[in-house]
Design an enzyme around this catalytic site. Structure first.
Site, PDB file in Angstrom:
ATOM      1  N   ARG A   1       1.079  -1.398  -0.075  1.00 41.86           N
ATOM      2  CA  ARG A   1       0.024   0.361  -0.405  1.00 41.86           C
ATOM      3  C   ARG A   1       0.853   1.372  -0.353  1.00 41.86           C
ATOM      4  NH1 ARG A   1      -1.625   1.676   4.228  1.00 41.86           N
ATOM      5  NH2 ARG A   1      -2.035  -0.296   4.884  1.00 41.86           N
TER       6      ARG A   1
ATOM      7  N   TYR B   1     -15.136  18.333 -15.347  1.00 40.22           N
ATOM      8  CA  TYR B   1     -15.474  17.048 -15.078  1.00 40.22           C
ATOM      9  C   TYR B   1     -16.219  16.556 -13.569  1.00 40.22           C
ATOM     10  CZ  TYR B   1     -15.336  11.628 -14.688  1.00 40.22           C
ATOM     11  OH  TYR B   1     -15.806  10.710 -14.686  1.00 40.22           O
TER      12      TYR B   1
ATOM     13  N   ASP C   1      -6.052  19.211 -14.336  1.00 36.54           N
ATOM     14  CA  ASP C   1      -6.021  17.933 -14.803  1.00 36.54           C
ATOM     15  C   ASP C   1      -5.920  18.099 -16.094  1.00 36.54           C
ATOM     16  OD1 ASP C   1      -8.385  16.372 -16.062  1.00 36.54           O
ATOM     17  OD2 ASP C   1      -9.350  16.416 -14.147  1.00 36.54           O
TER      18      ASP C   1
ATOM     19  N   LYS D   1      -8.186   7.243 -19.135  1.00 38.38           N
ATOM     20  CA  LYS D   1      -8.517   7.415 -20.456  1.00 38.38           C
ATOM     21  C   LYS D   1      -7.253   8.176 -20.978  1.00 38.38           C
ATOM     22  CE  LYS D   1     -12.383   9.001 -17.774  1.00 38.38           C
ATOM     23  NZ  LYS D   1     -12.648  10.494 -17.594  1.00 38.38           N
TER      24      LYS D   1
HETATM   25  C1  LIG Z   1     -12.373  10.688 -15.744  1.00 41.22           C
HETATM   26  C2  LIG Z   1     -12.039  11.043 -15.903  1.00 41.22           C
HETATM   27  C3  LIG Z   1     -11.913  11.901 -14.008  1.00 41.22           C
HETATM   28  C4  LIG Z   1     -11.814  11.234 -13.397  1.00 41.22           C
HETATM   29  O1  LIG Z   1     -11.335   9.663 -13.032  1.00 41.22           O
HETATM   30  P1  LIG Z   1     -12.243   8.487 -13.265  1.00 41.22           P
HETATM   31  O2  LIG Z   1     -10.450   7.329 -13.382  1.00 41.22           O
HETATM   32  O3  LIG Z   1     -12.963   7.660 -13.702  1.00 41.22           O
HETATM   33  O4  LIG Z   1     -12.327   8.065 -11.976  1.00 41.22           O
HETATM   34  C5  LIG Z   1     -10.965  13.441 -13.901  1.00 41.22           C
HETATM   35  N1  LIG Z   1     -11.281  14.107 -15.031  1.00 41.22           N
HETATM   36  C6  LIG Z   1     -11.367  14.028 -16.937  1.00 41.22           C
HETATM   37  C7  LIG Z   1     -11.666  15.310 -17.314  1.00 41.22           C
HETATM   38  C8  LIG Z   1     -11.531  12.791 -16.545  1.00 41.22           C
HETATM   39  O5  LIG Z   1     -11.588  12.856 -17.635  1.00 41.22           O
END
Ligand SMILES: *Cc1c(COP(=O)(O)O)cnc(C)c1O
Length: 409
Positions: free
Chosen positions: A73, A125, A197, A222
């Protein structure tokens, strides 16, 4: 001496026999780093692809004497390898991989402590919006959502207790561009940390740390993993204090990815540069096609000259990515018919995988927004978001054309 890899001192491992002084990694190109940094052949067996390290615990030869790992962890070799690669690709010092992008968001938010304040871009998001509105708010952390189109607008939103500024660019799903450098100057003037982000651009097209961000985050789910088979997140930073704080919180809350997911994400990273080029090429061709269609009212893609912030997009990023949105002629009915009629674009949430996806933000990814907020950010009933994959462009264009013909008479 075997380096001691603990949450306290980072991801450093001994790679002296691989990428040595003459081949300092900072001189290597993106694709080379994606394939080699943190991904050295296994020193025990010579395996070119390091084995997945599944062990939860690690042998100590005397109390506190070990090879840098104690308990998975806190630190795991497969996870560390991924963290090292992705940090290099963002031109950052430290990477921390989490169990999801959302776990990154929640860990950063709780790191500022109760009684504090966050300023976030309003077009964020959907899951981040939900966390800010329905979790952070109940924990005594207040979030102000504003339009970052004019960076000066955020000045008046600062309070004594503002600790974080939260930016996503391009925004989701209306692909507005936020000027990272301009925002970083304002945030730092107020002693706030700037989080960017960078999920939509990936480290291949945009490196926010170089533009003044303090923490860059990704939903690895993604583009970074890129094959729609892993949920994971990552945060990258240069500041050791921020790093130690987030690593401590991660270990305490247990928001860690599995070794297998970490390994898959490392595998994904190795082709990120090739995939992003193709995503972009296809997205550009589709954007141009849609722009000419009389069945489409508006196309939003930062790579188009018609995009209101095309110049800014060009200035702060090396590319425009594979995400685009468009408004179909009509309303909900037409959008729904289009989404039911595509044969290659799959109607599904998420993005960034090799396969093309299409979705309806108002009823799907952004359904957690209030009606009022949704209208304010332009998530209308005729808005369709595409995650353009890396299939052959002629097939993708044919698919869109036939679906538009069915949806709009
Ligand atoms: C999908 C996404 C998230 C969240 O990520 P998860 O892996 O689904 O928890 C945050 N920011 C953006 C821009 C995203 O597309």
């Amino acid at each position: 001496m075997v380096p001691n890899i603990t949450p306290e001192n980072g991801n450093s491992t001994d790679h002296s026999n691989h990428l040595n002084d003459e081949w300092t990694t900072s001189q290597l190109g993106f694709g080379t780093r994606a394939i080699h940094v943190g991904q050295e052949p296994d020193s025990a067996t010579g395996a070119v692809i390091p084995p997945i390290s599944l062990s939860t615990t690690f042998k100590q030869t005397a109390i506190g004497i070990h090879k840098g790992y104690e308990y998975s962890r806190a630190s795991n070799p497969t996870r560390n390898a991924f963290e090292e690669t992705v940090a290099s690709l963002e031109n950052g010092k430290y990477g921390i991989a989490f169990s999801s992008g959302s776990a990154v968001t929640s860990t950063i938010v709780i790191s500022i402590g109760t009684g504090n304040h966050i300023i976030s871009v309003n077009d964020v998001y959907g899951g981040s919006y939900r966390y800010f509105k329905r979790v952070a708010n109940t924990q005594g952390i207040e979030v102000t959502f504003i339009d970052f189109l004019d960076p000066q607008d955020i000045e008046s939103a600062f309070k004594e207790n503002t600790k974080l500024v939260w930016v996503e660019t391009p925004t989701n799903p209306t692909l507005r561009i936020v000027d990272i450098h301009a925002i970083s100057i304002i945030a730092h003037k107020h002693n706030a940390i700037l989080v960017v982000d960078n999920t939509f651009m990936s480290p291949y097209f945009q490196n926010p740390l170089e533009l003044g961000a303090d923490i860059v985050i990704h939903s690895v789910t993604k583009y970074i993993n890129g094959h729609s088979d892993v949920i994971m997140g990552v945060a990258i930073m240069n500041d050791i204090e921020i790093y130690q704080k987030l690593r401590f919180l991660q270990n305490s809350t247990g928001a860690v990815p599995s070794p297998f997911d970490s390994w898959l994400a490392s595998r994904g990273l190795k082709t990120l540069h090739l995939r992003m080029e193709k995503h972009q090429e296809n997205a550009m061709a589709i954007a141009k096609f849609l722009e000419k269609s009389d069945k489409v009212i508006e196309v939003i893609y930062p790579g188009l000259e018609s995009h209101k912030q095309h110049k800014l997009a060009k200035k702060q990023a090396k590319g425009f990515g594979g995400m685009l949105s468009f408004k179909i002629k009509g309303g909900y009915e037409e959008a729904n018919l289009f989404l039911q009629s595509t044969k290659l674009f799959t109607l599904a949430e998420s993005l960034g995988g090799v396969e093309s996806l299409a979705e309806h933000p108002a009823r799907m990814t952004h359904a957690s927004l209030t009606e009022e907020h949704r209208i304010a950010v332009g998530v209308t009933d005729n808005l369709i978001r595409l995650s353009v994959g890396i299939e052959d462009i002629k097939d993708l264009l044919a698919d869109i054309e036939q679906a538009l013909n069915i949806a709009v008479q």
